[in-house]
Design an enzyme around this catalytic site. Structure first.
Site, PDB file in Angstrom:
ATOM      1  N   GLY A  38       0.857  -1.178   0.000  1.00  0.00           N
ATOM      2  CA  GLY A  38       0.000   0.000   0.000  1.00  0.00           C
ATOM      3  C   GLY A  38       0.889   1.222   0.000  1.00  0.00           C
ATOM      4  O   GLY A  38       1.886   1.281   0.731  1.00  0.00           O
ATOM      5  N   LEU A  41       1.333   2.729   3.564  1.00  0.00           N
ATOM      6  CA  LEU A  41       2.220   1.962   4.434  1.00  0.00           C
ATOM      7  C   LEU A  41       3.675   2.093   3.984  1.00  0.00           C
ATOM      8  O   LEU A  41       4.570   2.326   4.796  1.00  0.00           O
ATOM      9  CB  LEU A  41       1.790   0.495   4.446  1.00  0.00           C
ATOM     10  CG  LEU A  41       2.636  -0.458   5.298  1.00  0.00           C
ATOM     11  CD1 LEU A  41       1.756  -1.517   5.958  1.00  0.00           C
ATOM     12  CD2 LEU A  41       3.712  -1.142   4.457  1.00  0.00           C
ATOM     13  N   ASN A 184       4.642  11.594 -11.002  1.00  0.00           N
ATOM     14  CA  ASN A 184       5.371  11.227 -12.201  1.00  0.00           C
ATOM     15  C   ASN A 184       4.795  11.956 -13.413  1.00  0.00           C
ATOM     16  O   ASN A 184       3.858  12.751 -13.282  1.00  0.00           O
ATOM     17  CB  ASN A 184       5.381   9.702 -12.387  1.00  0.00           C
ATOM     18  CG  ASN A 184       3.991   9.111 -12.573  1.00  0.00           C
ATOM     19  OD1 ASN A 184       3.061   9.766 -13.051  1.00  0.00           O
ATOM     20  ND2 ASN A 184       3.834   7.847 -12.189  1.00  0.00           N
ATOM     21  N   THR A 220       9.039  12.953 -10.786  1.00  0.00           N
ATOM     22  CA  THR A 220       9.876  11.764 -10.898  1.00  0.00           C
ATOM     23  C   THR A 220       9.836  11.254 -12.334  1.00  0.00           C
ATOM     24  O   THR A 220       8.786  11.243 -12.974  1.00  0.00           O
ATOM     25  CB  THR A 220       9.425  10.666  -9.926  1.00  0.00           C
ATOM     26  OG1 THR A 220       8.038  10.347 -10.164  1.00  0.00           O
ATOM     27  CG2 THR A 220       9.581  11.137  -8.485  1.00  0.00           C
ATOM     28  N   ASP A 252       7.574   5.126  -3.738  1.00  0.00           N
ATOM     29  CA  ASP A 252       7.210   5.377  -2.343  1.00  0.00           C
ATOM     30  C   ASP A 252       8.451   5.590  -1.479  1.00  0.00           C
ATOM     31  O   ASP A 252       8.450   6.411  -0.561  1.00  0.00           O
ATOM     32  CB  ASP A 252       6.394   4.205  -1.791  1.00  0.00           C
ATOM     33  CG  ASP A 252       5.059   4.053  -2.493  1.00  0.00           C
ATOM     34  OD1 ASP A 252       4.530   5.056  -2.981  1.00  0.00           O
ATOM     35  OD2 ASP A 252       4.558   2.909  -2.547  1.00  0.00           O
ATOM     36  N   GLY A 287       9.861  -7.260  -3.292  1.00  0.00           N
ATOM     37  CA  GLY A 287       8.844  -6.815  -2.342  1.00  0.00           C
ATOM     38  C   GLY A 287       8.702  -5.315  -2.301  1.00  0.00           C
ATOM     39  O   GLY A 287       9.480  -4.574  -2.894  1.00  0.00           O
TER      40      GLY A 287
END
EC number: 2.7.1.15
Length: 305
Positions: A38, A41, A184, A220, A252, A287
């Protein structure tokens, strides 16, 4: 000063595939991995790691399901994030279906779940504990974003917005309240109401800066790094080239480390550089949240040149 990330918490189901599935096609995945994720998170964890040793605490507000979301809260706590403003609701936790191809690129399908169960009352209960000058970080994966922005602006909080995923709801938000956009090229073009290829990155940066002249803009650019603009000041940052394992949390991680740098009092150039180094480390690992590096790893990577 406090830092509040009011954002999403997802369970990421990552399928390793030879190529992204096409319309009408059925393919087999080589592997399934389940990670915490997420954008909210991920950014909270990146923020907390970026702010390690500064004395500035990161708070996460949002929601998970009572039956399936506890491990996400554990991940936040282990990263030093305060979860006292995160609700446990009688619904499914938000989740993502992520395809990761052989090059490490990914495509993502989201299900909102508890992220879309945030109410105005929940927002009011959270924001009453924050004040002028506190940082508020938002993405576009939870409900009530516009309301949260309005109430935070009334308090004098500094609003950082990452308008991802880009959709029609963005246009209805009070974007004039945003102090810093992190986005972006696709998201910038969408906010400006133009086609992605209709302007160069310099023109795009100039257009969004003219539309929001009081805001800081961080654009970005993937493999081309990032650009920053506020008024007449422009800064550019190149990427750090590393072998790519998974790009899921790259943006993130950059966002968390850039905002964390600003909160620490770093210069724009320093904050951009820390963001670039942190995201490079993140893409070298599989991940989302588990790939986000600690601050000492970022510092040891060293500056370019």
């Amino acid at each position: 000063m406090k830092v509040l990330d009011f954002g999403s918490l997802n369970i990421d189901n990552v399928y390793s595939v030879d190529h992204f599935v096409r319309g009408g096609e059925t393919i087999s995945s080589e592997k399934l991995e389940v990670f915490s994720g997420g954008k909210g998170l991920n950014q909270s964890i990146a923020l907390s790691k970026a702010l390690a040793g500064s004395g500035i605490l990161v708070y996460h507000a949002g929601a998970v399901g009572k039956e399936d979301g506890d491990f996400l809260l554990t991940q936040l706590e282990e990263a030093g994030v305060d979860i006292s403003f995160t609700a446990r609701l009688p619904v499914k936790t938000g989740h993502a279906i992520i395809q990761r191809d052989r090059t490490g690129q990914n495509c993502i399908l989201l299900f909102g779940g508890a992220n879309q169960a945030v109410t105005e009352e929940m927002a009011d209960e959270v924001l009453k504990d924050f004040e002028a000058g506190d940082f508020l970080i938002l993405q576009n994966e939870i409900s009530q974003i516009g309301y949260i922005m309005e109430k935070a602006h009334e308090k004098g909080m500094k609003i950082f917005l990452n308008p991802s995923p880009m959709d029609e709801k963005i246009a209805g938000y009070p974007l004039e309240y945003v102090d810093c956009f992190l986005l972006n090229e696709i998201e910038a073009a969408g906010i400006c109401g133009i086609e992605e290829d209709a302007a160069s990155k310099e023109e795009l940066l100039d257009q969004i800066s003219r539309r929001f002249p009081d805001a800081q803009i961080v654009l970005t650019l993937g493999g081309e790094g990032s650009m920053y603009k506020k008024g007449d000041f422009i800064a550019k940052q190149e990427i750090y080239k590393v072998p790519v394992a998974d790009t899921t949390a790259a943006g993130d991680t950059f966002t968390g480390y850039f905002i964390g740098g600003i909160a620490r009092g770093e210069s724009i150039e320093e904050a951009l550089d820390h963001g670039a180094r942190a995201s490079a480390i993140a893409v070298s690992r599989p991940g989302a949240a588990p790939s986000i590096p600690d601050r000492d790893e970022v510092e040891k990577m060293g500056k370019k040149g």
